[in-house]
Write a protein that holds these residues in place. Structure first.
Motif, PDB file in Angstrom:
ATOM      1  N   MET A   1    -115.196 -34.380  23.365  1.00 15.57           N
ATOM      2  CA  MET A   1    -115.912 -35.238  22.427  1.00 15.57           C
ATOM      3  C   MET A   1    -115.453 -34.907  21.006  1.00 15.57           C
ATOM      4  O   MET A   1    -115.397 -33.760  20.609  1.00 15.57           O
ATOM      5  CB  MET A   1    -117.413 -35.020  22.576  1.00 15.57           C
ATOM      6  CG  MET A   1    -118.236 -35.839  21.653  1.00 15.57           C
ATOM      7  SD  MET A   1    -119.981 -35.569  22.026  1.00 15.57           S
ATOM      8  CE  MET A   1    -120.679 -36.789  20.986  1.00 15.57           C
ATOM      9  N   HIS A   2    -115.152 -35.935  20.244  1.00 14.75           N
ATOM     10  CA  HIS A   2    -114.715 -35.753  18.860  1.00 14.75           C
ATOM     11  C   HIS A   2    -115.926 -35.543  17.969  1.00 14.75           C
ATOM     12  O   HIS A   2    -116.930 -36.224  18.112  1.00 14.75           O
ATOM     13  CB  HIS A   2    -113.933 -36.980  18.381  1.00 14.75           C
ATOM     14  CG  HIS A   2    -112.690 -37.214  19.179  1.00 14.75           C
ATOM     15  ND1 HIS A   2    -111.543 -36.484  18.990  1.00 14.75           N
ATOM     16  CD2 HIS A   2    -112.423 -38.075  20.179  1.00 14.75           C
ATOM     17  CE1 HIS A   2    -110.622 -36.895  19.829  1.00 14.75           C
ATOM     18  NE2 HIS A   2    -111.126 -37.861  20.576  1.00 14.75           N
ATOM     19  N   LYS A   3    -115.772 -34.609  17.073  1.00 20.07           N
ATOM     20  CA  LYS A   3    -116.845 -34.365  16.106  1.00 20.07           C
ATOM     21  C   LYS A   3    -116.230 -34.143  14.741  1.00 20.07           C
ATOM     22  O   LYS A   3    -115.231 -33.457  14.608  1.00 20.07           O
ATOM     23  CB  LYS A   3    -117.663 -33.128  16.485  1.00 20.07           C
ATOM     24  CG  LYS A   3    -118.646 -33.368  17.594  1.00 20.07           C
ATOM     25  CD  LYS A   3    -119.654 -32.250  17.632  1.00 20.07           C
ATOM     26  CE  LYS A   3    -120.748 -32.591  18.625  1.00 20.07           C
ATOM     27  NZ  LYS A   3    -121.843 -31.654  18.551  1.00 20.07           N
ATOM     28  N   PHE A   4    -116.880 -34.740  13.747  1.00 21.56           N
ATOM     29  CA  PHE A   4    -116.515 -34.444  12.369  1.00 21.56           C
ATOM     30  C   PHE A   4    -117.112 -33.085  12.009  1.00 21.56           C
ATOM     31  O   PHE A   4    -118.073 -32.627  12.631  1.00 21.56           O
ATOM     32  CB  PHE A   4    -117.044 -35.525  11.426  1.00 21.56           C
ATOM     33  CG  PHE A   4    -116.285 -36.809  11.517  1.00 21.56           C
ATOM     34  CD1 PHE A   4    -115.074 -36.970  10.843  1.00 21.56           C
ATOM     35  CD2 PHE A   4    -116.765 -37.858  12.290  1.00 21.56           C
ATOM     36  CE1 PHE A   4    -114.368 -38.147  10.926  1.00 21.56           C
ATOM     37  CE2 PHE A   4    -116.069 -39.045  12.383  1.00 21.56           C
ATOM     38  CZ  PHE A   4    -114.860 -39.192  11.701  1.00 21.56           C
ATOM     39  N   TYR A   5    -116.565 -32.474  10.984  1.00 18.81           N
ATOM     40  CA  TYR A   5    -117.002 -31.135  10.587  1.00 18.81           C
ATOM     41  C   TYR A   5    -118.509 -31.075  10.331  1.00 18.81           C
ATOM     42  O   TYR A   5    -119.186 -30.155  10.793  1.00 18.81           O
ATOM     43  CB  TYR A   5    -116.226 -30.671   9.342  1.00 18.81           C
ATOM     44  CG  TYR A   5    -116.703 -29.336   8.831  1.00 18.81           C
ATOM     45  CD1 TYR A   5    -116.413 -28.169   9.526  1.00 18.81           C
ATOM     46  CD2 TYR A   5    -117.470 -29.249   7.681  1.00 18.81           C
ATOM     47  CE1 TYR A   5    -116.870 -26.936   9.083  1.00 18.81           C
ATOM     48  CE2 TYR A   5    -117.927 -28.021   7.226  1.00 18.81           C
ATOM     49  CZ  TYR A   5    -117.623 -26.877   7.928  1.00 18.81           C
ATOM     50  OH  TYR A   5    -118.084 -25.658   7.493  1.00 18.81           O
TER      51      TYR A   5
ATOM     52  N   LYS B   1    -120.964 -30.380  13.148  1.00 17.35           N
ATOM     53  CA  LYS B   1    -120.997 -29.025  13.700  1.00 17.35           C
ATOM     54  C   LYS B   1    -121.851 -28.086  12.858  1.00 17.35           C
ATOM     55  O   LYS B   1    -122.123 -26.959  13.268  1.00 17.35           O
ATOM     56  CB  LYS B   1    -119.576 -28.468  13.786  1.00 17.35           C
ATOM     57  CG  LYS B   1    -118.660 -29.283  14.682  1.00 17.35           C
ATOM     58  CD  LYS B   1    -117.233 -28.771  14.585  1.00 17.35           C
ATOM     59  CE  LYS B   1    -116.288 -29.700  15.332  1.00 17.35           C
ATOM     60  NZ  LYS B   1    -114.892 -29.290  15.165  1.00 17.35           N
TER      61      LYS B   1
END
Length: 121
Positions: A1-5, A8
């Protein structure tokens, strides 16, 4: 799964939970406050998350710091509306204390992040 900083970041996730709790809690506010305090506190809480996200997308620590400061200010705005909502009887003391404690914790996290970003400028 892609996550932007920003997704997180603990502070963003804590603020995200706060937004949900603010929306849930304010759904019981009087109908005549829909465009008053209800709208204001919801906008202020979403501003916390939005400014963290936008700030973390900026290139320099100076720019990031500015948005984190705006997010901190939105926390203080939420606290203001929590106090007023409690004073007016829209929030009972239990909900007030719980939401205020969470908001203060987020403001402390933002303040620490702001200091960290400023130390590298």
């Amino acid at each position: 799964m892609h996550k932007f900083y920003f997704e997180k970041m603990e502070v963003w996730n804590n603020a995200r939970v706060l937004v949900k709790e603010i929306y849930t809690t304010t759904s019981s506010f009087p109908d005549n406050e829909k465009f008053g305090i209800t709208n204001q506190i919801r906008r202020a809480s979403t501003s916390i998350t939005a400014n963290i996200a936008e700030g973390m997308s900026r290139q320099t620590d100076k720019e990031k710091s500015r948005f984190i400061n705006i997010s901190f200010s939105s926390c203080i705005e939420v606290i203001n509306f929590l106090i007023i909502s409690n004073d007016l009887g829209f929030l009972d003391n239990t909900d007030y204390e719980q939401l205020r404690t969470k908001t203060e914790s987020i403001s402390n996290q933002l303040n620490a992040l702001h200091k960290t970003l400023n130390s590298s400028i």
